[in-house]
Design a protein around this motif. Structure first.
Motif, PDB file in Angstrom:
ATOM      1  N   SER A   1      73.847 -48.703  -8.588  1.00  0.00           N
ATOM      2  CA  SER A   1      74.569 -47.431  -8.566  1.00  0.00           C
ATOM      3  C   SER A   1      74.722 -46.967  -7.125  1.00  0.00           C
ATOM      4  O   SER A   1      73.993 -47.405  -6.230  1.00  0.00           O
ATOM      5  CB  SER A   1      73.839 -46.360  -9.385  1.00  0.00           C
ATOM      6  OG  SER A   1      72.605 -46.015  -8.802  1.00  0.00           O
ATOM      7  N   ALA A   2      75.685 -46.065  -6.922  1.00  0.00           N
ATOM      8  CA  ALA A   2      75.914 -45.476  -5.607  1.00  0.00           C
ATOM      9  C   ALA A   2      76.262 -44.007  -5.801  1.00  0.00           C
ATOM     10  O   ALA A   2      76.840 -43.627  -6.830  1.00  0.00           O
ATOM     11  CB  ALA A   2      77.034 -46.188  -4.860  1.00  0.00           C
TER      12      ALA A   2
ATOM     13  N   VAL B   1      74.208 -42.795  -0.872  1.00  0.00           N
ATOM     14  CA  VAL B   1      72.947 -43.404  -1.268  1.00  0.00           C
ATOM     15  C   VAL B   1      73.252 -44.582  -2.181  1.00  0.00           C
ATOM     16  O   VAL B   1      74.118 -44.502  -3.055  1.00  0.00           O
ATOM     17  CB  VAL B   1      72.010 -42.384  -1.965  1.00  0.00           C
ATOM     18  CG1 VAL B   1      72.625 -41.852  -3.246  1.00  0.00           C
ATOM     19  CG2 VAL B   1      70.650 -42.997  -2.245  1.00  0.00           C
ATOM     20  N   LEU B   2      72.597 -45.690  -1.929  1.00  0.00           N
ATOM     21  CA  LEU B   2      72.774 -46.915  -2.706  1.00  0.00           C
ATOM     22  C   LEU B   2      71.467 -47.243  -3.410  1.00  0.00           C
ATOM     23  O   LEU B   2      70.391 -47.168  -2.804  1.00  0.00           O
ATOM     24  CB  LEU B   2      73.179 -48.080  -1.804  1.00  0.00           C
ATOM     25  CG  LEU B   2      74.417 -47.866  -0.913  1.00  0.00           C
ATOM     26  CD1 LEU B   2      74.625 -49.070  -0.007  1.00  0.00           C
ATOM     27  CD2 LEU B   2      75.648 -47.614  -1.767  1.00  0.00           C
TER      28      LEU B   2
ATOM     29  N   ASP C   1      72.525 -43.959   3.608  1.00  0.00           N
ATOM     30  CA  ASP C   1      73.418 -44.339   4.700  1.00  0.00           C
ATOM     31  C   ASP C   1      73.582 -43.108   5.580  1.00  0.00           C
ATOM     32  O   ASP C   1      74.293 -42.170   5.242  1.00  0.00           O
ATOM     33  CB  ASP C   1      74.763 -44.788   4.120  1.00  0.00           C
ATOM     34  CG  ASP C   1      75.724 -45.282   5.186  1.00  0.00           C
ATOM     35  OD1 ASP C   1      75.461 -45.051   6.384  1.00  0.00           O
ATOM     36  OD2 ASP C   1      76.748 -45.884   4.818  1.00  0.00           O
ATOM     37  N   GLY C   2      72.923 -43.103   6.737  1.00  0.00           N
ATOM     38  CA  GLY C   2      72.801 -41.895   7.536  1.00  0.00           C
ATOM     39  C   GLY C   2      73.864 -41.683   8.587  1.00  0.00           C
ATOM     40  O   GLY C   2      73.662 -40.897   9.509  1.00  0.00           O
TER      41      GLY C   2
ATOM     42  N   VAL D   1      64.631 -46.239   1.957  1.00  0.00           N
ATOM     43  CA  VAL D   1      64.904 -46.505   3.371  1.00  0.00           C
ATOM     44  C   VAL D   1      66.115 -45.681   3.798  1.00  0.00           C
ATOM     45  O   VAL D   1      66.877 -45.182   2.968  1.00  0.00           O
ATOM     46  CB  VAL D   1      65.177 -48.003   3.626  1.00  0.00           C
ATOM     47  CG1 VAL D   1      63.979 -48.854   3.237  1.00  0.00           C
ATOM     48  CG2 VAL D   1      66.430 -48.472   2.886  1.00  0.00           C
ATOM     49  N   THR D   2      66.286 -45.553   5.099  1.00  0.00           N
ATOM     50  CA  THR D   2      67.492 -44.934   5.643  1.00  0.00           C
ATOM     51  C   THR D   2      67.906 -45.651   6.915  1.00  0.00           C
ATOM     52  O   THR D   2      67.057 -46.090   7.699  1.00  0.00           O
ATOM     53  CB  THR D   2      67.295 -43.436   5.928  1.00  0.00           C
ATOM     54  OG1 THR D   2      68.525 -42.878   6.407  1.00  0.00           O
ATOM     55  CG2 THR D   2      66.219 -43.191   6.973  1.00  0.00           C
ATOM     56  N   THR D   3      69.204 -45.782   7.098  1.00  0.00           N
ATOM     57  CA  THR D   3      69.727 -46.270   8.365  1.00  0.00           C
ATOM     58  C   THR D   3      69.591 -45.150   9.400  1.00  0.00           C
ATOM     59  O   THR D   3      69.276 -44.006   9.047  1.00  0.00           O
ATOM     60  CB  THR D   3      71.196 -46.674   8.210  1.00  0.00           C
ATOM     61  OG1 THR D   3      71.960 -45.521   7.822  1.00  0.00           O
ATOM     62  CG2 THR D   3      71.356 -47.767   7.163  1.00  0.00           C
ATOM     63  N   PRO D   4      69.808 -45.432  10.691  1.00  0.00           N
ATOM     64  CA  PRO D   4      69.719 -44.364  11.701  1.00  0.00           C
ATOM     65  C   PRO D   4      70.557 -43.151  11.308  1.00  0.00           C
ATOM     66  O   PRO D   4      71.692 -43.288  10.840  1.00  0.00           O
ATOM     67  CB  PRO D   4      70.246 -45.046  12.967  1.00  0.00           C
ATOM     68  CG  PRO D   4      69.872 -46.483  12.784  1.00  0.00           C
ATOM     69  CD  PRO D   4      70.058 -46.749  11.308  1.00  0.00           C
TER      70      PRO D   4
END
Length: 469
Positions: free
Chosen positions: A279-280, A298-299, A7-8, A208-211
């Protein structure tokens, strides 16, 4: 399919990535041999950011390294970090750095730290910015000598190559001439290699990553004040699959180390994907940015299957005088050099002359060899390189269908396409095999193909080998 999603929204740095992966369940014992090889120590702790508890990771020099390697060179680095003098001033203070050009181009910290000095409360020296300023070649040799597992070493070297290429592009220098400052220091090496080790420990099928938020404002560097995102981050983002997003505060949130790691490992997504969460983890940065919790989240969970990302390079050239025999032979000759696919398209060239566009897909590491063979075979005076990119491909393998026809059994090879969860969505019999069987049985080729594919769809075929294409 196991999916790991960053989650960026508050950017990323090397130490935040390390901390988030540990908080998500990666084994901290995996870092011990890295610490031994680099003579550093990973200090893992907890902190609170705006009511959210997360993990912190700090890399400190061991007592032995603090005494031996954090002397003159490290003092120069510490002064450079706080004073942001020119590269020439720093070089004058260390004679052996005089020929290193843009070595100190980025004097801002590569991690989101805000230490007042480089010494911890127990007398250990923080590795941040410490150690000699190393060239790209020197960093590569250090990683080579660590005895890392093959996949880990390849990923770590690829990340440092991305960093080197970004610096080379910014400063107009060759990759082998680049000298790292912050990203060549001990903690940056520990961050990058450690992040790769922890990712391999979690072993997700896709990352993956968000913006990624860059922050805003300016950063002090050797040659002045530069806008955020810094030039190296911009170069890295241009070669990445994910997007950048400004804000939400005026601070440097996305560092070159964080950008390089994520550019290599992560695909970009617009928002967090659907997944059954297992997990997170929360990795804390050094800044306090109230009311924004300065955390990289991070998820990890189970997501739906999809196509697989495959890194490739695309080469092409236009030909207006190639003989048909030469064009016809390119499929074989270029495949011998490493080409994965060759397409030849009729085109109209200058002065309305007929010609051909040759497009070749290969792995990035094979492109020089493939380009050379393409030039030798066709006589072209130039080959265009579209650069390293990627394609989305099915997982493919060949299976053997034993087709019974007129009392005899014939083997037909069938190509099977599946997603990352192994779910088959297409089967295709090899034409040459089907044509040979049709010739022997006097049956239509279509009949042989239909029966062979039906055997595979019904699960009555022999398993085969994966296709490398």
């Amino acid at each position: 399919m196991t999916l790991l999603a960053f989650d960026g929204r508050m950017g990323a740095s090397g130490d935040m990535i390390l901390a988030a992966l540990l908080d998500a369940g990666a084994d901290p014992d995996r870092l011990e041999f890295i610490a031994d090889e680099l003579a550093v120590e990973y200090r893992i702790d907890e902190t609170d950011k705006c009511g959210i508890t997360g993990t912190t990771v700090d890399v400190v020099l061991t007592d032995e390294r603090s005494e031996s390697d954090s002397g003159a060179d490290a003092d120069v680095d510490a002064d450079a970090d706080t004073d942001a003098d020119s590269a020439e001033t720093v070089a004058a203070a260390a004679e052996d750095n005089q020929k290193r050009g843009h070595e100190h181009a980025h004097e801002h910290t590569h991690g989101q730290h805000s230490h007042d000095d480089h010494t911890s409360h127990d007398g250990h020296t923080h590795a941040e910015g410490h150690g000699p300023h190393r060239s790209y070649r020197e960093v590569r040799d250090i990683v080579d000598a660590m005895g890392l597992p093959g996949p880990v070493e390849r990923d770590a070297l690829a990340i440092f190559k991305r960093l080197g290429e970004a610096e080379a592009s910014v400063h107009g220098e060759a990759l082998e001439d680049i000298h790292f400052h912050e990203v060549g220091a001990d903690d940056a090496i520990a961050d990058i290699v450690g992040a790769v080790v922890l990712l391999h420990d979690l072993n997700p099928d896709r990352i993956v990553t968000t913006p990624l938020a860059t922050g805003g404002g300016t950063a002090s560097m050797a040659h002045g004040e530069y806008p955020i995102p810094t030039p190296a981050v911009v170069e890295l983002a241009a070669d990445a699959d994910w997007a950048l997003r400004g804000g939400p505060v005026d601070a440097e949130l996305l560092t070159p180390t964080g950008a390089a790691i994520l550019a290599h490992v992560a695909d970009g997504v617009d928002s967090l994907p659907e997944l059954e969460l297992t997990s997170a983890g929360y990795g804390a940065g050094g800044y306090d940015l109230d009311p924004h919790p300065n955390m990289l989240r991070v998820l990890v969970g189970t997501g739906s299957g999809g196509l697989v990302k495959d890194d490739i390079a695309v080469l092409e050239t236009n030909l207006d005088d190639a003989a048909p025999e030469v064009l016809g032979g390119l499929q074989e000759t270029l495949a011998d050099a490493g080409a994965r696919d060759v397409s030849i398209v009729p085109v109209t060239m200058k002065k309305s002359r007929p010609g051909h566009l040759v497009k070749v897909i290969c792995k990035p590491e094979d492109r020089r060899r493939v380009a050379r063979r393409l030039a030798e075979e066709t006589g072209t005076l130039g080959v265009r390189d579209a650069g390293a990119t990627h394609r989305w491909i099915a997982q493919r393998e060949f299976r053997t269908a034993a087709v019974e026809l007129a009392g005899d059994t014939y083997e037909v090879t069938v190509k099977v396409a599946s997603d990352s969860d192994g779910e088959i969505y297409d089967v295709s019999a090899e034409y040459d095999d089907a044509a040979a069987v049709a010739h022997d049985t006097d049956l239509p080729i279509r009949t042989v193909i239909t029966r062979a594919e039906a055997l595979v769809r019904d699960g009555r075929a022999l398993d085969g080998d994966p296709e490398r294409n």
